[in-house]
Design a protein around this motif. Structure first.
Motif, PDB file in Angstrom:
ATOM      1  N   ASP A   2       0.827  -1.200   0.000  1.00  0.00           N
ATOM      2  CA  ASP A   2       0.000   0.000   0.000  1.00  0.00           C
ATOM      3  C   ASP A   2       0.869   1.261   0.000  1.00  0.00           C
ATOM      4  O   ASP A   2       1.226   1.791   1.045  1.00  0.00           O
ATOM      5  CB  ASP A   2      -0.923  -0.002   1.230  1.00  0.00           C
ATOM      6  CG  ASP A   2      -1.944   1.128   1.171  1.00  0.00           C
ATOM      7  OD1 ASP A   2      -1.852   1.951   0.232  1.00  0.00           O
ATOM      8  OD2 ASP A   2      -2.824   1.181   2.046  1.00  0.00           O
TER       9      ASP A   2
ATOM     10  N   TYR B 222      -0.189   3.845  -1.855  1.00  0.00           N
ATOM     11  CA  TYR B 222      -1.119   4.852  -2.399  1.00  0.00           C
ATOM     12  C   TYR B 222      -1.458   5.893  -1.345  1.00  0.00           C
ATOM     13  O   TYR B 222      -1.525   7.073  -1.611  1.00  0.00           O
ATOM     14  CB  TYR B 222      -2.430   4.188  -2.841  1.00  0.00           C
ATOM     15  CG  TYR B 222      -2.314   3.473  -4.156  1.00  0.00           C
ATOM     16  CD1 TYR B 222      -2.654   4.104  -5.349  1.00  0.00           C
ATOM     17  CD2 TYR B 222      -1.859   2.162  -4.206  1.00  0.00           C
ATOM     18  CE1 TYR B 222      -2.533   3.439  -6.554  1.00  0.00           C
ATOM     19  CE2 TYR B 222      -1.747   1.492  -5.401  1.00  0.00           C
ATOM     20  CZ  TYR B 222      -2.081   2.143  -6.581  1.00  0.00           C
ATOM     21  OH  TYR B 222      -1.975   1.486  -7.770  1.00  0.00           O
TER      22      TYR B 222
ATOM     23  N   ARG C 173      -4.959  -2.337 -10.720  1.00  0.00           N
ATOM     24  CA  ARG C 173      -4.456  -2.171  -9.363  1.00  0.00           C
ATOM     25  C   ARG C 173      -4.114  -3.510  -8.708  1.00  0.00           C
ATOM     26  O   ARG C 173      -3.217  -3.570  -7.864  1.00  0.00           O
ATOM     27  CB  ARG C 173      -5.501  -1.433  -8.492  1.00  0.00           C
ATOM     28  CG  ARG C 173      -5.989  -0.086  -9.052  1.00  0.00           C
ATOM     29  CD  ARG C 173      -5.256   1.094  -8.478  1.00  0.00           C
ATOM     30  NE  ARG C 173      -5.189   1.139  -7.053  1.00  0.00           N
ATOM     31  CZ  ARG C 173      -5.983   1.882  -6.278  1.00  0.00           C
ATOM     32  NH1 ARG C 173      -6.932   2.605  -6.832  1.00  0.00           N
ATOM     33  NH2 ARG C 173      -5.807   1.915  -4.989  1.00  0.00           N
TER      34      ARG C 173
END
Ligand code: GDP
Ligand code: MG
Length: 422
Positions: free
Chosen positions: A242, A244, A302
């Protein structure tokens, strides 16, 4: 015989009031639209000989206490409109050149009498529809009181109609409702698949996937903490892909420090397989991933880095119990590309009922691995047990004094009654 007038904003609500006051044997003697709603005259235990007399009396009463009917109201309105309306010459004078060029013709549908007739017909249709569903319901309830009670209890768990029907059809229709109920709950529990994997005992390499905010990172922290408590920190590692969200890494970093376990960040461009390769000596590797909305058009892109290393780890889809059935189904559908091995249900403590969770698990057949019922790390993590989940669902219903959806139940009974006569 009892005759009573009912007034409500629409026919459906009026029918419901009739059903509540008189039960399903009620007969609708008259129906009309009045200012602000509809008026029904209903009777119970009626005798055909005195029926017309009662209707007359009820109608006389209505005249003494006039509630202007819809058509009267319309008629009055149209007289008033005509009185107010300008003379034809005045209208002509006001017409724009555009409207003169293209004269308006009145569609036959705009004819007031036809319009009125159309409205009367549509209100009649609603009454017939309601009466038919009422009849099916009443008939089923009379023939199968225990089955009806069972369906009501199942619906009060928040389960959708088709699952209620499925469960109730698999249970005896005995006179002992408590016995039937216990059977139904056992059936419900038996429909939930359970993951056989014991992560806390045997370890493994597991990636948590799912939408944002469902509790992936918290579940990883809970699992890691439990494992460390049992086996010590040496054989555990955390990985996060992660990158993002600002703070996503920090959140896991805090847990890794507290637990004294390493944390690896897989940046874009890094290969997850290389990182996992370095952790070959660890017994438990937990991979946190960025949340992806099931509606994200780039979902495939993604989850691609996970897809291309899919054989290196097990995937657990995290589902939040406080979501609607439709959004849980969308998540399950969206992440099905990753072929999740199991799921984790979180936030059962925040859910109003567990109907959507039970329904989603049963519909998808996705094995349940863990249930989380709070924010506390690591206390609020439990190995999945279908019976516990079902008894939690029942407890929530009792706590919240849930009401069930009569309309949905009537639909189920439409189908059930057909089966019941076989
Ligand atoms: N009430 C409750 N809150 C939870 C549970 N699991 C996670 N949370 C909370 O949900 C929020 C989002 O959790 P997080 O793990 O960051 O979700 P992620 O985006 O999927 O990683 C946090 O405030 C958590 O404390 C649970 O079982 N019950
Ligand atoms: Mg997270």
């Amino acid at each position: 015989m009892k005759v009573k007038r009912f007034f409500a904003v629409d026919t459906r609500i009026a029918m419901r009031e009739v059903r509540e006051a008189f039960g399903s044997d009620a007969v609708i003697l008259a129906n009309r639209e009045v200012d602000g709603g509809v008026e029904l005259i209903a009777a119970i235990d009626y005798d055909a000989n005195v029926l017309s007399e009662s209707v007359n009396q009820a109608e006389k009463k209505a005249e003494q206490n006039p509630v202007s009917s819809f058509s009267e109201h319309r008629a009055r309105k149209s007289v008033a409109a005509r009185e107010k309306a300008p003379e034809p010459e005045q209208i002509q004078a006001k017409q724009t050149s555009a409207s003169i060029k293209k004269p308006q013709t009145m569609s036959w549908l705009q004819e007031p009498a036809l319009e009125r007739m159309q409205e009367e017909l549509s209100s009649l249709r609603h009454v017939v529809e309601d009466q038919l569903s009422g009849l099916a319901w009443g008939d089923f309830e009379r023939r199968h009181p225990q089955r009806t009670e069972l369906l009501k209890r199942l619906m009060s768990l928040g389960l959708n109609a088709s699952i209620c029907q499925l469960i109730s059809n698999s249970v005896d229709d005995s006179n002992d409702i408590e016995h039937n109920w216990r059977q139904a709950l056992a059936q419900l529990a038996s429909q939930i698949n359970i993951s056989g994997e014991d992560v806390l005992g045997n370890g493994g390499v597991i990636a948590m996937v799912g939408p944002t905010g469902v509790g992936k990172t918290t579940t990883i922290a809970k699992l890691a903490a439990r494992y460390v408590l049992r086996h010590g920190p040496k054989s555990v590692a955390l990985v996060t892909t992660d990158n993002y969200r600002i703070g996503a890494y920090e959140q896991l970093r805090i847990y890794s420090r507290i637990l004294d376990v390493p944390l690896h960040l897989v940046n874009q461009g890094d290969k997850l397989e290389y990182v996992l390769d370095k952790l070959i000596d660890k017994k438990l590797v937990l991979i946190d991933t960025a949340g992806v909305s099931p509606r994200d058009v780039e979902l495939k892109q993604r989850i691609q880095p996970l897809m291309s290393n899919r054989e290196l780890f097990d995937t657990y889809l995290v589902l939040s119990a406080n979501s609607q059935f439709s959004s849980m189904s969308k998540s399950i559908e969206a992440f099905s590309e990753l072929k999740p091995d199991a799921c984790v249900v979180t936030k059962t403590d925040e859910a109003e009922n567990l109907g959507a969770t039970l329904g989603s698990l049963i519909h998808s057949g996705l094995p349940l691995a863990y249930v989380c019922n709070g924010q506390r790390v690591p206390e609020d993590l439990h190995l999945a047990r279908p019976h516990s989940l079902v008894s939690d669902a029942v407890a929530l219903t009792q706590d919240n004094n849930q009401t069930f959806d009569w309309e949905a139940l009537a639909i189920v009974l439409g189908g059930s009654s057909a089966n019941a006569y076989n």
